[in-house]
Design an enzyme around this catalytic site. Structure first.
Site, mmCIF file in Angstrom:
data_model
loop_
_atom_site.group_PDB
_atom_site.id
_atom_site.type_symbol
_atom_site.label_atom_id
_atom_site.label_comp_id
_atom_site.label_asym_id
_atom_site.label_seq_id
_atom_site.Cartn_x
_atom_site.Cartn_y
_atom_site.Cartn_z
ATOM 1 N N CYS A 46 87.366 3.793 47.721
ATOM 2 C CA CYS A 46 87.206 3.821 46.306
ATOM 3 C C CYS A 46 86.152 4.675 45.538
ATOM 4 O O CYS A 46 86.346 5.614 44.900
ATOM 5 C CB CYS A 46 86.951 2.407 45.519
ATOM 6 S SG CYS A 46 85.196 1.625 46.015
ATOM 7 N N HIS A 90 83.346 -2.242 44.180
ATOM 8 C CA HIS A 90 84.239 -1.338 44.098
ATOM 9 C C HIS A 90 84.173 -0.489 42.765
ATOM 10 O O HIS A 90 83.399 -0.898 41.896
ATOM 11 C CB HIS A 90 85.748 -2.558 43.519
ATOM 12 C CG HIS A 90 86.713 -1.361 43.423
ATOM 13 N ND1 HIS A 90 87.392 -0.554 44.120
ATOM 14 C CD2 HIS A 90 87.626 -1.481 42.229
ATOM 15 C CE1 HIS A 90 88.262 -0.033 43.672
ATOM 16 N NE2 HIS A 90 88.589 -0.352 42.611
ATOM 17 N N ASP A 140 92.273 3.513 38.533
ATOM 18 C CA ASP A 140 91.709 2.963 39.786
ATOM 19 C C ASP A 140 92.406 3.579 40.886
ATOM 20 O O ASP A 140 93.207 2.847 41.498
ATOM 21 C CB ASP A 140 91.804 1.743 39.704
ATOM 22 C CG ASP A 140 91.110 1.030 40.853
ATOM 23 O OD1 ASP A 140 90.295 1.618 41.713
ATOM 24 O OD2 ASP A 140 91.001 -0.309 40.876
#
Length: 270
Positions: A71, A109, A124
């Site tokens: 991420c 995250h 995302d």
């Protein structure tokens, strides 16, 4: 070192020849192309190489070396691209709560929100197998759909929760966030924890996702699933050589080192 994005190299990496105007259509199509051509994978963590998330390092790995990442790498790269194109992405952190109660889940995250005339959207690209392939409206309960995937944001006691239903599985709470803006030092701290803490999932498991023209490929330790349309084929990787072959075929990555990689979550491979 550089703190600017090489758009030509990035567009070549994601095979992009579309519009660069800062519109919703550009955002949605760029996100899809990014996720189609840059996979999610945590192999450098398991190989003990560490993860650097300054823009120069991320470009060298994901763009020039044609690797994938997780991420912090995906969101750092995509945010820089959006900013160069005139978007105004905001960086946030969240607690992943798929398998962990929110009171025990650290903020590990990274995702983005992007304000547009149509509203604000959650973006995302680095959430692995559950990552939304389209921007998700930051509106309570309004869904974003593509193929057999649905994502939506839900208000919960002053926080926002991303919910996901992917490939007809049961809907899950993916992550929860206060939606406050975070800063580079926050992600440096979270990345250090995620890539070095002995109990971190990324230190103990192979976690990979690649999109294909026919569907997707996911790997968790020795368990692999290849989706063609809505039909999954699940199998167990026989050994690390099989992992290397799958990486080359579906992820576009040839790493001889994985044939000797230790994975604490796979005792027979450790």
């Amino acid at each position: 070192m550089t703190d600017s994005i090489n758009l030509d190299a990035y567009f070549n990496r994601i095979q992009w020849g579309g519009s660069t105007r800062p519109t919703y259509d550009t955002l949605a199509q760029l996100l899809h192309a990014h996720m189609r051509h840059i996979p999610f994978e945590n192999l450098d963590v398991l190989l003990g190489r560490g993860i650097r998330i300054d823009l120069d390092s991320v470009q060298k790995k994901l763009v020039h070396a044609r690797r994938g990442g997780y991420c912090f790498e995906h969101a750092t790269l995509f945010a820089a691209v959006l900013e160069q194109l005139g978007f105004q992405p905001v960086r946030h952190s969240s607690r992943v709560i798929i398998l962990t109660p929110r009171t025990e889940a650290p903020r590990t995250h990274m995702f983005l929100t992007v304000p547009l005339p149509e509203g604000t959207f959650v973006v995302d690209p680095g959430f692995g197998g559950l990552a939304p392939r389209v921007p998700v409206p930051l509106i309570d309960g309004e869904s974003a759909n593509i193929d057999e995937e649905t994502h939506w944001m839900v208000r919960d006691e002053g926080r926002w929760v991303l919910r996901a239903q992917v490939m007809s599985d049961t809907p899950v709470n993916a992550w929860v966030t206060s939606m406050e803006q975070d800063y580079p030092i926050d992600f440096e701290m979270a990345n250090h924890y995620t890539s070095t803490y002995p109990a971190s999932p990324f230190m103990n498991r192979i976690l990979m996702r690649a999109l294909t023209d026919e569907g997707r490929v996911t790997v968790m330790n020795r368990d692999a699933t290849i989706w063609r349309g809505g039909t999954p084929r699940k199998f167990e990787l026989e050994d690390r050589r099989a992992l290397r072959g799958l990486l080359a075929e579906y992820f576009g990555i040839d790493l001889p080192e994985v044939e000797h990689m230790r994975v604490p979550g796979v005792p027979e491979w450790a």
